[in-house]
Design a protein around this motif. Structure first.
Motif, PDB file in Angstrom:
ATOM      1  N   PRO A   1      41.487  37.402  34.417  1.00 17.07           N
ATOM      2  CA  PRO A   1      42.321  37.623  35.610  1.00 17.07           C
ATOM      3  C   PRO A   1      42.153  36.505  36.632  1.00 17.07           C
ATOM      4  CG  PRO A   1      40.362  38.998  35.723  1.00 17.07           C
ATOM      5  CD  PRO A   1      40.298  38.292  34.400  1.00 17.07           C
TER       6      PRO A   1
ATOM      7  N   THR B   1      42.304  36.399  39.737  1.00 14.01           N
ATOM      8  CA  THR B   1      41.543  36.718  40.943  1.00 14.01           C
ATOM      9  C   THR B   1      40.035  36.583  40.737  1.00 14.01           C
ATOM     10  OG1 THR B   1      41.707  39.038  40.287  1.00 14.01           O
ATOM     11  CG2 THR B   1      43.271  38.242  41.949  1.00 14.01           C
ATOM     12  N   HIS B   2      39.583  36.612  39.476  1.00  8.95           N
ATOM     13  CA  HIS B   2      38.147  36.580  39.200  1.00  8.95           C
ATOM     14  C   HIS B   2      37.697  35.343  38.431  1.00  8.95           C
ATOM     15  CE1 HIS B   2      38.915  40.871  40.046  1.00  8.95           C
ATOM     16  NE2 HIS B   2      37.693  40.860  40.523  1.00  8.95           N
TER      17      HIS B   2
ATOM     18  N   SER C   1      39.790  48.100  46.161  1.00 10.06           N
ATOM     19  CA  SER C   1      38.531  48.149  45.426  1.00 10.06           C
ATOM     20  C   SER C   1      37.526  47.172  46.021  1.00 10.06           C
ATOM     21  CB  SER C   1      38.773  47.821  43.947  1.00 10.06           C
ATOM     22  OG  SER C   1      37.559  47.736  43.233  1.00 10.06           O
ATOM     23  N   GLY C   2      38.012  45.970  46.391  1.00 11.96           N
ATOM     24  CA  GLY C   2      37.136  44.977  47.010  1.00 11.96           C
ATOM     25  C   GLY C   2      36.575  45.466  48.331  1.00 11.96           C
TER      26      GLY C   2
ATOM     27  N   GLN D   1      48.056  36.753  44.598  1.00  9.69           N
ATOM     28  CA  GLN D   1      46.967  37.331  45.398  1.00  9.69           C
ATOM     29  C   GLN D   1      45.958  36.254  45.797  1.00  9.69           C
ATOM     30  OE1 GLN D   1      45.162  40.880  43.750  1.00  9.69           O
ATOM     31  NE2 GLN D   1      43.299  40.610  44.949  1.00  9.69           N
TER      32      GLN D   1
ATOM     33  N   ARG E   1      45.613  47.936  44.876  1.00  6.66           N
ATOM     34  CA  ARG E   1      44.440  48.586  44.271  1.00  6.66           C
ATOM     35  C   ARG E   1      43.253  47.633  44.220  1.00  6.66           C
ATOM     36  NH1 ARG E   1      48.134  50.607  40.489  1.00  6.66           N
ATOM     37  NH2 ARG E   1      47.460  49.015  38.998  1.00  6.66           N
ATOM     38  N   ASP E   2      43.529  46.393  43.826  1.00  6.67           N
ATOM     39  CA  ASP E   2      42.448  45.422  43.696  1.00  6.67           C
ATOM     40  C   ASP E   2      41.815  45.118  45.053  1.00  6.67           C
ATOM     41  OD1 ASP E   2      41.076  43.554  41.761  1.00  6.67           O
ATOM     42  OD2 ASP E   2      41.748  42.099  43.258  1.00  6.67           O
ATOM     43  N   LEU E   3      42.648  44.966  46.067  1.00  8.40           N
ATOM     44  CA  LEU E   3      42.131  44.704  47.409  1.00  8.40           C
ATOM     45  C   LEU E   3      41.356  45.913  47.933  1.00  8.40           C
ATOM     46  CD1 LEU E   3      45.210  42.845  48.946  1.00  8.40           C
ATOM     47  CD2 LEU E   3      42.974  41.854  48.406  1.00  8.40           C
TER      48      LEU E   3
ATOM     49  N   ALA F   1      49.272  47.014  41.988  1.00 13.36           N
ATOM     50  CA  ALA F   1      48.051  46.464  41.390  1.00 13.36           C
ATOM     51  C   ALA F   1      47.280  45.620  42.405  1.00 13.36           C
ATOM     52  CB  ALA F   1      48.403  45.623  40.164  1.00 13.36           C
ATOM     53  N   ILE F   2      47.991  44.818  43.188  1.00  6.55           N
ATOM     54  CA  ILE F   2      47.331  43.995  44.211  1.00  6.55           C
ATOM     55  C   ILE F   2      46.683  44.890  45.264  1.00  6.55           C
ATOM     56  CG2 ILE F   2      47.734  42.349  46.099  1.00  6.55           C
ATOM     57  CD1 ILE F   2      49.905  41.069  44.299  1.00  6.55           C
TER      58      ILE F   2
ATOM     59  N   GLY G   1      48.282  37.941  39.976  1.00  4.73           N
ATOM     60  CA  GLY G   1      46.936  37.465  40.277  1.00  4.73           C
ATOM     61  C   GLY G   1      46.960  36.156  41.045  1.00  4.73           C
TER      62      GLY G   1
END
Length: 522
Positions: free
Chosen positions: A157, A159-160, A64-65, A32, A60-62, A57-58, A29
């Protein structure tokens, strides 16, 4: 003076390389976040599978964003392009301007890592630890240049969550801490400064949120679902303490409590709960194990919060006596509920009188002791709420001598005001008032001991725990005199030193009393 101590008090430029050690949830996190801010980032882990999982995971998160329209596709691609994954940091470390360690919470392991890093990095490189509770002073102690070591505690997390605690050890160069704080802000974070003391800000000040709930349960004040509901609906917390402990994991939450308790010389304020320790022994760790205070297994049914059944008004009249924001809001709510309200703003303790019962706000004393002191056998004591205009639930306790008819009228009046009444056992300080006062008291003690400023502590608690407002701002808003009085009554009734009033809070209450006292010139 080394180059590290000459680091300018401004954010590292986006071109500055960042090395993150540890590819677990926190490390990936942080990597990222840094890459999103424009830095070339290397993420290290000895375990290839962990690196692969982090990369996936990174991505996927990107993705999703991008899918949600929060991140432009080109920005996500650029972030991924800035990330490098490695099982060997020996070539990368000498190039890094900032190294952030996010490995296991073990002091000796961290000390060994930082000794290894010091032999590799450039003289100007800042060494940061993401530790949540270990001493930055101790981590830096073996190094030749401990002044370059600082805490950079992200919240999960990364990132959030907006908060980063920038923690200075005994030998941390202030310029290094200032650079890290400026860098975290450039990354879009709320960065607060703290001294390296057990729990820093958030993990210390938040202890009463869990500790008082566990005490209330131990004292058989009410059940977990009801206490959670009161703190959500009366206190505006996003989650109640029991559901939050289940989410965190009781092994983790209990370990942090024990760590802070031991580090502060077994101070009763941080004493671990036997109830929670029993859950850990049983393997009931919360959501991750399927059971904690609540049951998360398929088909499980958890109890609903307790609240009084609907009661008819025996008398649709009420007198509101005294001057208090709660009475102003209740007057409107009762009027809207069909109650004929009579106001008397005479100098008096705020109260509501109706059909043989007197309803007062808690001052920390149990209802029965207060009824004895005031020679009024028919007494109902209300909990505090954060916002009297919008609260939907409130805790109420009755003196043992309060007749059934008087209890029914008090409950009916609260229901007419649109409040779900949670009748709890007669206890000191009730639920929200006791919990919030203890949060304010711990925050005040952190200010008193120079851990951080009042403003930064309030920021940390808002953004690190998602509290609706800072505990010190709350105390000032409702009145430091009233908060101090409630804590003193708690201390007097229980005899427990955990409720001793912080010197900082006592001084603020004295200042408030002097400011409102009439001035005599002569």
């Amino acid at each position: 003076m080394t180059q590290a101590t000459e680091t300018p008090s401004q954010a590292l430029p986006p071109s500055a390389p960042v090395l993150v050690i540890g590819a677990g949830a926190m490390g990936r996190g942080i990597a990222q976040v840094a890459a999103t801010a424009g830095h070339p980032v290397t993420l290290y882990d000895l375990d290839a599978a962990q690196l692969d999982a982090a990369k996936a995971a990174i991505e996927r998160d990107l993705a999703s964003g991008v899918a949600k329209g929060k991140i432009p596709a080109k920005a996500a691609e650029a972030t991924q392009a800035r990330l490098t994954y490695t099982q060997d940091f020996r070539e990368t470390a000498p190039l890094a301007a900032l190294v952030i360690e996010a490995i296991v919470e073990n002091l000796e392991v961290k000390k060994t890592l930082f000794r290894d890093l010091e032999a590799l990095v450039a003289p100007h490189t800042i060494l940061a630890s993401n530790t949540s509770s270990l001493s930055i002073t101790a981590i830096a102690a073996p190094l030749t240049h401990p002044e370059r070591v600082v805490g950079m505690h992200f919240f999960n997390p990364a990132t959030h969550m907006k908060l980063v605690e920038v923690v200075s050890g005994l030998q941390t160069d202030p310029a290094v801490a200032e650079t890290v704080q400026a860098t975290a802000r450039a990354w879009g974070k709320i960065a607060v400064r703290a001294k390296s003391t057990p729990g820093f800000i958030v993990n210390r000040v938040a202890r009463p949120f869990y500790g008082e709930a566990l005490r209330l349960l131990l004292e058989q004040t009410s059940d977990t679902a009801t206490i959670d509901a009161i703190l959500r609906d009366a206190g505006n917390f996003r989650m109640g303490p029991f559901e939050l402990m289940d989410l965190i994991g009781h092994d983790v939450n209990a370990a942090v409590t024990r760590s802070v308790w031991e580090a502060y010389g077994y101070d009763p304020r941080f004493q671990p709960s036997l109830i929670q320790e029993e859950l850990v022994r049983a393997g009931h760790l919360g959501r991750k194990s399927g059971r904690g205070f609540y049951d998360y297994r398929e088909g499980a049914h958890n109890p609903a919060p307790q609240e009084a059944e609907p009661h008819p008004l025996a008398d649709p009249n009420a007198s509101l006596i005294g001057d208090h924001p709660a009475l102003d809001a209740m007057a409107t709510r009762l009027h809207n509920g069909g109650v004929a309200v009579k106001r008397a703003t005479v100098p008096s303790e705020p109260c509501i009188e109706t059909h043989g019962v007197r309803i007062v706000l808690t001052d920390g004393r149990p209802a029965t002791l207060r009824a004895l002191a005031e020679q009024n056998p028919s007494l109902a004591v209300l909990d505090w709420v954060r916002d009297w205009k919008s609260a939907t639930r409130i805790a109420v306790a009755f003196a043992a001598t309060t007749p059934d008819a008087a209890r029914a009228q008090a409950i009916a009046l609260l229901q007419a005001a649109g409040l779900r009444a949670a009748v709890i056992a007669d206890t000191a300080g009730l639920v929200f008032a006791r919990t919030q006062a203890m949060l304010a008291n711990e925050a005040a003690d952190a200010v008193h001991q120079g851990v951080a400023s009042a403003e930064e502590i309030d920021l940390a608690m808002r953004y690190g725990t998602n509290y609706p407002e800072g505990p010190l701002a709350w105390a000032e808003r409702v009145g430091v005199i009233q908060v101090t009085q409630l804590l003193r009554h708690l201390h007097q009734f229980t005899g427990d030193p955990r409720y001793r009033v912080s010197p900082y809070l006592q001084l603020r209450a004295a200042e408030a009393a002097l400011n409102r006292a009439p001035r005599h010139l002569g």
